[in-house]
Design a protein around this motif. Structure first.
Motif, short mmCIF file in Angstrom:
data_model
loop_
_atom_site.label_atom_id
_atom_site.label_comp_id
_atom_site.label_asym_id
_atom_site.label_seq_id
_atom_site.Cartn_x
_atom_site.Cartn_y
_atom_site.Cartn_z
N ARG A 110 38.36 42.45 42.46
CA ARG A 110 39.50 43.12 41.56
C ARG A 110 39.12 44.65 41.37
O ARG A 110 40.12 45.45 41.39
CB ARG A 110 39.48 42.25 40.02
N ALA A 113 40.07 46.46 44.70
CA ALA A 113 41.42 46.50 44.94
C ALA A 113 42.41 47.36 44.01
O ALA A 113 43.30 48.23 44.22
CB ALA A 113 42.18 44.99 45.11
N ASN A 114 41.86 47.11 42.63
CA ASN A 114 42.75 47.94 41.96
C ASN A 114 42.47 49.48 41.90
O ASN A 114 43.45 50.12 41.66
CB ASN A 114 42.15 47.33 40.44
N LYS A 131 48.54 49.35 31.57
CA LYS A 131 47.84 47.91 31.64
C LYS A 131 48.69 47.01 30.98
O LYS A 131 48.99 47.16 29.89
CB LYS A 131 46.47 47.89 30.99
N SER A 135 46.20 42.26 32.08
CA SER A 135 44.87 42.89 32.43
C SER A 135 44.06 43.13 31.37
O SER A 135 42.93 42.79 31.38
CB SER A 135 45.22 44.24 33.13
N MET A 168 42.20 37.08 35.60
CA MET A 168 42.02 38.25 36.65
C MET A 168 43.09 38.13 37.84
O MET A 168 43.71 39.13 38.40
CB MET A 168 40.65 38.37 37.27
N ILE A 169 43.29 36.77 38.32
CA ILE A 169 44.18 36.54 39.31
C ILE A 169 45.64 36.79 38.73
O ILE A 169 46.37 37.61 39.56
CB ILE A 169 44.08 35.07 39.56
N SER A 171 46.62 38.96 36.42
CA SER A 171 46.83 40.58 36.32
C SER A 171 46.90 41.18 37.62
O SER A 171 47.53 42.18 37.97
CB SER A 171 45.43 41.12 35.68
N THR A 172 46.26 40.85 38.68
CA THR A 172 46.22 41.28 40.06
C THR A 172 47.53 40.91 40.78
O THR A 172 48.18 41.70 41.33
CB THR A 172 45.13 40.68 40.93
N TYR A 175 50.15 43.27 39.28
CA TYR A 175 49.87 44.67 39.86
C TYR A 175 50.49 44.55 41.01
O TYR A 175 51.06 45.56 41.49
CB TYR A 175 48.51 45.11 39.74
N ALA A 176 50.00 43.67 41.87
CA ALA A 176 50.67 43.98 43.24
C ALA A 176 52.15 43.61 43.41
O ALA A 176 52.67 44.46 43.97
CB ALA A 176 49.91 42.42 44.07
N TYR A 179 53.50 47.27 42.59
CA TYR A 179 53.13 48.27 43.50
C TYR A 179 54.01 47.82 44.81
O TYR A 179 54.42 48.93 45.12
CB TYR A 179 51.69 47.92 43.77
#
Length: 384
Positions: A110, A113-114, A131, A135, A168-169, A171-172, A175-176, A179
């Motif tokens: 994380r 990648a972040n 955020k 996150s 965490m997954i 939030s990732t 974000y992805a 993006y």
């Protein structure tokens, strides 16, 4: 206004530096073997993180490159603390918990990648996203997990780590999605569609939770993970109920949602049924019949769409979905052995209960499939 903003930024930077110093102290105390003192400092870091994220709102007012570095340093220190706990346990104990190593891996992935994505965003001349709550709660959960491991609270270690990993997954993924989507060509997913997507994303994690101990016998699984599996299924059922309600209430009914909702239901339910096969709760032929019905109806729905026709949901289909959900929950609740000390001969009752429930689910599923085909004769006539 500028002076006020500068003053707030200065306070948040000082606060972030103090939090970093606290984390460094935690690492020192871990290696000195002072677990309780390290836990106390983790508590201080938790409070400071909460204030920084929710009170000072540093992520909303900080300059982009300062924010990038502050996030990187904070994430690196969190990873260092968790890794120190893992290595310390590896040295002192013969059987170090594997899940702790998995959590460290997720933290590192994380972090890398972040920061790579953030750096790419800044180089493109775009502003960083704020955020999101996923996150923020992931950071809080990771800090709490540190304290739980330092205090060696065996009953809470696994549940806290799993919760941290899932956050965490989440939030990732959020974000992805931000993006990669192009606002000029794509509309953001509605809340209803996000709820639907959550079932697809979380289904593989249900599989992992169900077989966490690498043993096909679910009855001897940890009570924590049995409870977590039940909570996840209840979450699946709740999101299935809410996504349609919200889509209609907010006027966000979409073609994507109409196809995504039944697809996510089948992905999650069939995964659960396959878990039941592996642990002996369902015969293979029952799940095969359920799969045959689901795939046949979906094929029929696809044929109807190719002709510009809409195959409406049938009442039998709604009953089928409801019974499948209730049956799955009943089996998972029974697997907790809640009445083992109350009901005489409970084990004999339990030896036939899952199969009886699955038989009922299979029967209503087949009846529902027949109902769909009878009601869709006009669609079949176009192809036969």
């Amino acid at each position: 206004m500028t002076n006020k903003a500068s003053g707030v930024r200065l306070r948040t930077r000082i606060w972030s530096i103090l939090r970093a110093i606290v984390f460094i102290c935690v690492i020192v105390f871990i290696w000195m073997g002072m677990a309780k003192t390290a836990t106390a400092f983790v508590g201080i870091a938790l409070v400071m993180g909460w204030v920084n994220l929710f009170q000072l709102r540093s992520q909303e007012i900080e300059k982009p490159y300062y924010r990038l570095w502050l996030n990187f340093i904070d994430g690196l220190l969190q990873f260092s603390v968790m890794t120190s706990i893992f290595v310390r346990e590896l040295i002192l104990q013969e059987n170090t918990e594997k899940l702790l190593g998995v959590g460290c891996t997720f933290l590192l992935a994380r972090l890398i990648a972040n920061n790579l994505f953030n750096l790419g965003v800044l180089r493109e001349g775009k502003s960083l996203p704020r955020k999101r709550r996923w996150s923020k709660f992931a950071n809080i959960a990771v800090t709490i997990t540190m304290g739980v491991y330092l205090l060696n609270l065996e009953d809470y270690k696994q549940i806290c780590m799993v919760a941290s990993i899932l956050l965490m997954i989440a939030s990732t993924v959020a974000y992805a999605y931000w993006y990669y989507r192009d606002p000029a060509h794509r509309k953001p997913l509605s809340i209803a569609s996000q709820l639907t997507m959550s079932r697809i994303v979380l289904t593989p994690f249900f599989l992992w939770v169900f077989f966490y101990d690498n043993d096909l016998d679910y009855s001897n699984n940890s009570l924590v993970f049995k409870s977590l599996a039940l909570i996840m299924v209840l979450g699946f059922m709740l999101t299935d109920f809410l996504d349609g309600k919200l889509a209609r209430a907010m006027g966000e009914v979409s073609t994507l949602g109409k196809y995504l909702d039944p697809f996510s239901d089948k992905i999650s339910n069939m995964t659960i049924f396959m878990c039941f096969i592996a642990t002996g709760y369902a015969p293979v032929w029952m799940v095969a019949l359920i799969y045959f019905r689901e795939s046949s109806v979906e094929t029929l729905r696809t044929l109807a769409a190719s002709e510009g026709l809409v195959m409406p949901a049938r009442r039998s289909g709604k009953w089928k979905t409801a019974l499948q959900g209730v049956g799955i929950i009943a089996i998972l609740v029974g697997a907790l052995d809640p009445m083992a000390h109350v009901i005489p001969n409970y084990q004999e009752f339990w030896s036939i209960f899952p199969t009886a429930v699955m038989a009922s689910i299979t029967a209503i599923t087949i009846i529902s499939g027949v109902d769909y085909f009878v009601a869709s004769k006009h669609i079949l006539k176009k192809f036969v």
